[in-house]
Design an enzyme around this catalytic site. Structure first.
Site, PDB file in Angstrom:
ATOM      1  N   ARG A 156      -6.066  14.900   6.826  1.00 25.24           N
ATOM      2  CA  ARG A 156      -6.535  14.757   5.454  1.00 25.24           C
ATOM      3  C   ARG A 156      -6.748  16.124   4.795  1.00 25.24           C
ATOM      4  O   ARG A 156      -6.432  16.312   3.613  1.00 25.24           O
ATOM      5  CB  ARG A 156      -7.821  13.940   5.422  1.00 25.24           C
ATOM      6  CG  ARG A 156      -8.256  13.555   4.014  1.00 25.24           C
ATOM      7  CD  ARG A 156      -9.554  12.776   4.004  1.00 25.24           C
ATOM      8  NE  ARG A 156     -10.699  13.619   4.327  1.00 25.24           N
ATOM      9  CZ  ARG A 156     -11.960  13.283   4.051  1.00 25.24           C
ATOM     10  NH1 ARG A 156     -12.239  12.125   3.475  1.00 25.24           N
ATOM     11  NH2 ARG A 156     -12.951  14.088   4.388  1.00 25.24           N
ATOM     12  N   HIS A 203     -11.844   3.426  -3.777  1.00 23.09           N
ATOM     13  CA  HIS A 203     -11.145   4.083  -2.672  1.00 23.09           C
ATOM     14  C   HIS A 203     -11.633   3.609  -1.310  1.00 23.09           C
ATOM     15  O   HIS A 203     -10.839   3.233  -0.436  1.00 23.09           O
ATOM     16  CB  HIS A 203     -11.294   5.597  -2.775  1.00 23.09           C
ATOM     17  CG  HIS A 203     -10.621   6.342  -1.658  1.00 23.09           C
ATOM     18  ND1 HIS A 203     -11.247   6.608  -0.446  1.00 23.09           N
ATOM     19  CD2 HIS A 203      -9.371   6.854  -1.562  1.00 23.09           C
ATOM     20  CE1 HIS A 203     -10.408   7.249   0.342  1.00 23.09           C
ATOM     21  NE2 HIS A 203      -9.267   7.422  -0.305  1.00 23.09           N
ATOM     22  N   HIS A 230       0.838  -1.207   0.000  1.00 23.16           N
ATOM     23  CA  HIS A 230       0.000   0.000   0.000  1.00 23.16           C
ATOM     24  C   HIS A 230       0.865   1.245   0.000  1.00 23.16           C
ATOM     25  O   HIS A 230       1.604   1.501   0.958  1.00 23.16           O
ATOM     26  CB  HIS A 230      -0.931   0.004   1.204  1.00 23.16           C
ATOM     27  CG  HIS A 230      -2.003   1.051   1.124  1.00 23.16           C
ATOM     28  ND1 HIS A 230      -2.933   1.086   0.105  1.00 23.16           N
ATOM     29  CD2 HIS A 230      -2.301   2.107   1.923  1.00 23.16           C
ATOM     30  CE1 HIS A 230      -3.752   2.102   0.290  1.00 23.16           C
ATOM     31  NE2 HIS A 230      -3.383   2.753   1.387  1.00 23.16           N
ATOM     32  N   ASP A 245       2.130   3.136   2.994  1.00 27.63           N
ATOM     33  CA  ASP A 245       1.000   4.057   2.934  1.00 27.63           C
ATOM     34  C   ASP A 245       1.433   5.499   2.693  1.00 27.63           C
ATOM     35  O   ASP A 245       1.811   5.879   1.594  1.00 27.63           O
ATOM     36  CB  ASP A 245       0.180   3.907   4.209  1.00 27.63           C
ATOM     37  CG  ASP A 245      -1.203   4.541   4.117  1.00 27.63           C
ATOM     38  OD1 ASP A 245      -1.462   5.281   3.161  1.00 27.63           O
ATOM     39  OD2 ASP A 245      -2.020   4.303   5.009  1.00 27.63           O
ATOM     40  N   ARG A 266     -17.118   4.919   1.580  1.00 30.90           N
ATOM     41  CA  ARG A 266     -17.650   6.279   1.660  1.00 30.90           C
ATOM     42  C   ARG A 266     -17.443   7.056   0.359  1.00 30.90           C
ATOM     43  O   ARG A 266     -18.129   8.041   0.108  1.00 30.90           O
ATOM     44  CB  ARG A 266     -17.016   7.031   2.839  1.00 30.90           C
ATOM     45  CG  ARG A 266     -15.535   7.318   2.697  1.00 30.90           C
ATOM     46  CD  ARG A 266     -15.007   8.101   3.899  1.00 30.90           C
ATOM     47  NE  ARG A 266     -13.613   8.483   3.719  1.00 30.90           N
ATOM     48  CZ  ARG A 266     -12.572   7.756   4.064  1.00 30.90           C
ATOM     49  NH1 ARG A 266     -12.775   6.575   4.643  1.00 30.90           N
ATOM     50  NH2 ARG A 266     -11.338   8.166   3.859  1.00 30.90           N
ATOM     51  N   TYR A 302      -4.633   7.860  -6.664  1.00 34.89           N
ATOM     52  CA  TYR A 302      -5.928   8.533  -6.758  1.00 34.89           C
ATOM     53  C   TYR A 302      -5.867   9.973  -7.231  1.00 34.89           C
ATOM     54  O   TYR A 302      -6.915  10.619  -7.377  1.00 34.89           O
ATOM     55  CB  TYR A 302      -6.701   8.434  -5.441  1.00 34.89           C
ATOM     56  CG  TYR A 302      -6.055   9.008  -4.205  1.00 34.89           C
ATOM     57  CD1 TYR A 302      -6.109  10.365  -3.926  1.00 34.89           C
ATOM     58  CD2 TYR A 302      -5.440   8.171  -3.287  1.00 34.89           C
ATOM     59  CE1 TYR A 302      -5.552  10.881  -2.775  1.00 34.89           C
ATOM     60  CE2 TYR A 302      -4.881   8.673  -2.124  1.00 34.89           C
ATOM     61  CZ  TYR A 302      -4.938  10.028  -1.868  1.00 34.89           C
ATOM     62  OH  TYR A 302      -4.385  10.530  -0.718  1.00 34.89           O
ATOM     63  N   HIS A 309      -5.989  -1.562   5.945  1.00 33.64           N
ATOM     64  CA  HIS A 309      -6.186  -1.170   7.338  1.00 33.64           C
ATOM     65  C   HIS A 309      -7.118  -2.150   8.043  1.00 33.64           C
ATOM     66  O   HIS A 309      -6.657  -2.899   8.895  1.00 33.64           O
ATOM     67  CB  HIS A 309      -6.693   0.277   7.470  1.00 33.64           C
ATOM     68  CG  HIS A 309      -5.829   1.283   6.797  1.00 33.64           C
ATOM     69  ND1 HIS A 309      -4.486   1.421   7.087  1.00 33.64           N
ATOM     70  CD2 HIS A 309      -6.102   2.205   5.833  1.00 33.64           C
ATOM     71  CE1 HIS A 309      -3.973   2.386   6.342  1.00 33.64           C
ATOM     72  NE2 HIS A 309      -4.920   2.865   5.566  1.00 33.64           N
ATOM     73  N   HIS A 330      -9.622   0.846   0.887  1.00 33.15           N
ATOM     74  CA  HIS A 330      -9.517   1.319   2.269  1.00 33.15           C
ATOM     75  C   HIS A 330     -10.801   0.933   3.000  1.00 33.15           C
ATOM     76  O   HIS A 330     -11.899   1.191   2.498  1.00 33.15           O
ATOM     77  CB  HIS A 330      -9.434   2.847   2.321  1.00 33.15           C
ATOM     78  CG  HIS A 330      -8.177   3.451   1.791  1.00 33.15           C
ATOM     79  ND1 HIS A 330      -8.174   4.554   0.967  1.00 33.15           N
ATOM     80  CD2 HIS A 330      -6.880   3.137   1.982  1.00 33.15           C
ATOM     81  CE1 HIS A 330      -6.936   4.900   0.672  1.00 33.15           C
ATOM     82  NE2 HIS A 330      -6.127   4.050   1.278  1.00 33.15           N
TER      83      HIS A 330
END
Length: 460
Positions: free
Chosen positions: A84, A208, A58, A325, A211, A123, A274, A237
Site C-alpha cells: 500500500r 472505503h 471491483h 481489483d 478504518r 478513490y 473481500h 472494503h
C-alpha cells in the site's frame, strides 16, 4: 446493426440450452431468448457457445499501470501494508490524462477477457497536492469517458475516505488525494448523477472501509445517498487483512463484519469486498443480509490476503461475484480458476465449485458470479434472459483447446485448459459487438497510450 444472434449452445440462467435465438431491442435489452428454435435465415450465427457477460464487481483502474512493479522485496516481511505504501507513491503522480489513458486500455482489456461491465471503486479525487480540481468531478469524469469510449457497462462508486485508521485517526500524507468531507461527497454524487444517467451508467457510493470512514460519517453518507437514490449500490472494503480485524476489535470490541451488520442497514444493495476474515457468526449473518461477497482471487493472492471460506459462504446461501481489483490479472476466467484452485488447496479436494444443480465447475461458477456481479453492479446484467441487457461473450469453437467438445466442456476448457482470453471470439455489450475475432477496435491505440502514460508516471 443486427439485433439478433443464433447460438447452437448458450448458457442460460437455468443451465445450458441448445439452438438458442437471442433478440434485443434498440435499447440493448433482451426481448427474446428462445431455446430449441429453428435457425432463422439471415440471422448471424455465433462461432461457438454463448456465455452471459461477466460483471467485474471491483476495480481500481489506475492500479493497472502499477501491476508487476511491486514484485520485489521492499521490507524484511512484505505484506499488503508495504504494498500500500508503494501504491500511494504511484498514485501521487497520477493526472487526469493518465487516469483516462490507463482506464481506456484496462476497459478494452476487460472486454477482450470476457468482462462486459465494471464497478469502479474510485478513490483518487484531488490533485497531487490534495486540492480539489476546478471541476471536482475531474477524475471521475475521466473514468466515465473511458467507459463510454470502450463500450463497457459501468457502475461508478466514488469513495468516501476520511481517516487513516479506526477511531478517526488523522489521514497520512499518502492519502491526501483521497480525503473528502461527507458534505463534499454528497455534492459530488449530486453532480455526477445526471452525467451517469445520460451515459447509461449506474452511480453508487463506496465508503472505503471502517478504518477510513468514522461511524457518524458513515451514517450521514448513507442517509444522503438514500435521499439521492434509495436503490443505489453500496460497496465497502472489509475484513481483507487480519491486522484490520485485530485493529477493529481493539477499537470497538467487535470484528469488522459484525460491527457493520450491527451499525449499518446492510442488505442486497451492499457488496462486502473481500470479507476474507469472518467467523462463523459473521458468515451466517452476512449471507442472510442478502449482501454480495466481492471476491478478487488474483489480487487477494497477489497481496497475501488469505482465503475466503467459499464452501461456508455458499452453505449459508450467500451471493458472490468476482472482481479484478488491483489488476495484477485482467481475465474473468482466470478469477474463476484462481477461486477454484485456492479452495482446492485449502480443502485438499477437487471440483469444489460444483453445486447441487450444476456438476460442471466452470458452469456453476460462471452462473453464480454473473448473478452476484449483476446485483453488486445495480444494473440489469444478470444473464441471458428477457429483460436483462444483451451482454454476452462468444467462445471460439475452433480454438484448439475447445475443438470437438460439448458446450459445457468447452467452457471448462476455456477456464481450466486454455490461455483463458485466447478462446474468446466476440463480446457484446447491450447488443453491440465490442470485441470481434478476439480484439477490441481500440486495442493498438489504447495500448500505446497506456504504455506512454505509464512511462510518464515512472519517470524520475
Amino acid at each position: 446493426m443486427s439485433r439478433s444472434l443464433f447460438a447452437a449452445d448458450a448458457l442460460l440462467p437455468q443451465g445450458w440450452a441448445r439452438d438458442v435465438l437471442l433478440g434485443w431491442d434498440d435499447t440493448g435489452r433482451l426481448v427474446e431468448v428462445r431455446a430449441d428454435a429453428p435457425a432463422p435465415a439471415g440471422v448471424p450465427r455465433a462461432a461457438g457457445p454463448v456465455l452471459p457477460g461477466m460483471p467485474n464487481l471491483h476495480s481500481h483502474a489506475f492500479q493497472r499501470a502499477f501491476a508487476g512493479l511491486t514484485e520485489h522485496r521492499a521490507e524484511q516481511q512484505d505484506s499488503f501494508w508495504s504494498w500500500r505504501t508503494l501504491m500511494y507513491r504511484f498514485a501521487a503522480r497520477l493526472g487526469p490524462q493518465h487516469m483516462e489513458a490507463i482506464a481506456t486500455w484496462l476497459y478494452a482489456e476487460m472486454l477482450e477477457a470476457g468482462y462486459t461491465s465494471v464497478c469502479e471503486f474510485q478513490y483518487v479525487h484531488h490533485d497531487a497536492d490534495g486540492r480539489p480540481y476546478a471541476d471536482d468531478a475531474t477524475l471521475s469524469l475521466a473514468l466515465l469517458r473511458a467507459a463510454q469510449r470502450t463500450g463497457i457497462g459501468f457502475t461508478l462508486l466514488p469513495v468516501l475516505y476520511q481517516a487513516s485508521g479506526f477511531g478517526g485517526l488523522a489521514p497520512n500524507e499518502g492519502q491526501r488525494r483521497f480525503i473528502r468531507s461527507t458534505e463534499s461527497m454528497l455534492r459530488l454524487l449530486d453532480a455526477l448523477k445526471p452525467v451517469c444517467e445520460a451515459q447509461g451508467a449506474r452511480l453508487g457510493l463506496a465508503p472505503h472501509s471502517l478504518r477510513a470512514v468514522p461511524p457518524a460519517a458513515l451514517r450521514e453518507a448513507l442517509a444522503g445517498l438514500d435521499a439521492l437514490d434509495a436503490r443505489a449500490p453500496i460497496h465497502i472494503h472489509i475484513a481483507e487483512q487480519t491486522r484490520e480485524v485485530e485493529d477493529c476489535v481493539a477499537w470497538s470490541g467487535q470484528r469488522p463484519v459484525a460491527w457493520l451488520l450491527d451499525h449499518a442497514p446492510v442488505d442486497a444493495r451492499w457488496c462486502l469486498v473481500h470479507a476474507t476474515h469472518m467467523d462463523e457468526g459473521e458468515y451466517a449473518r452476512a449471507a442472510a443480509s442478502g449482501a454480495v461477497a466481492g471476491l478478487c482471487p488474483t489480487t487477494e493472492a497477489n497481496l497475501g490476503d488469505g482465503l475466503f471460506d467459499f464452501a461456508r459462504w455458499r452453505g449459508h446461501g450467500g451471493a458472490w461475484g468476482v472482481g479484478s481489483d488491483s489488476h495484477a490479472c485482467v481475465n474473468a476466467a482466470e478469477e474463476l480458476l484462481m477461486l477454484e484452485y485456492g479452495q482446492r488447496l485449502a480443502t485438499r479436494q477437487r471440483n469444489v465449485g460444483a453445486d447441487g444443480s450444476q456438476r460442471e465447475v466452470a458452469t456453476a461458477l460462471t452462473l453464480a458470479a454473473v448473478r452476484g456481479g449483476a446485483q453488486a453492479a445495480g444494473r440489469p446484467v444478470g444473464g441471458l434472459s428477457v429483460g436483462q441487457q444483451a451482454d454476452f461473450a462468444v467462445l471460439d469453437a475452433g480454438h484448439l483447446a475447445l475443438q470437438g467438445l460439448p458446450a459445457p466442456q468447452m467452457l471448462s476448457a476455456h477456464v481450466f485448459a486454455s490461455h483463458r482470453s485466447s478462446a474468446i471470439d466476440a463480446v457484446y455489450v447491450a447488443g453491440h459487438a465490442r470485441v470481434t475475432a478476439g480484439r477490441h477496435p481500440l486495442h493498438d491505440e489504447a495500448g500505446a497510450a497506456f504504455v506512454a502514460a505509464r512511462g510518464q508516471l515512472l519517470e524520475d
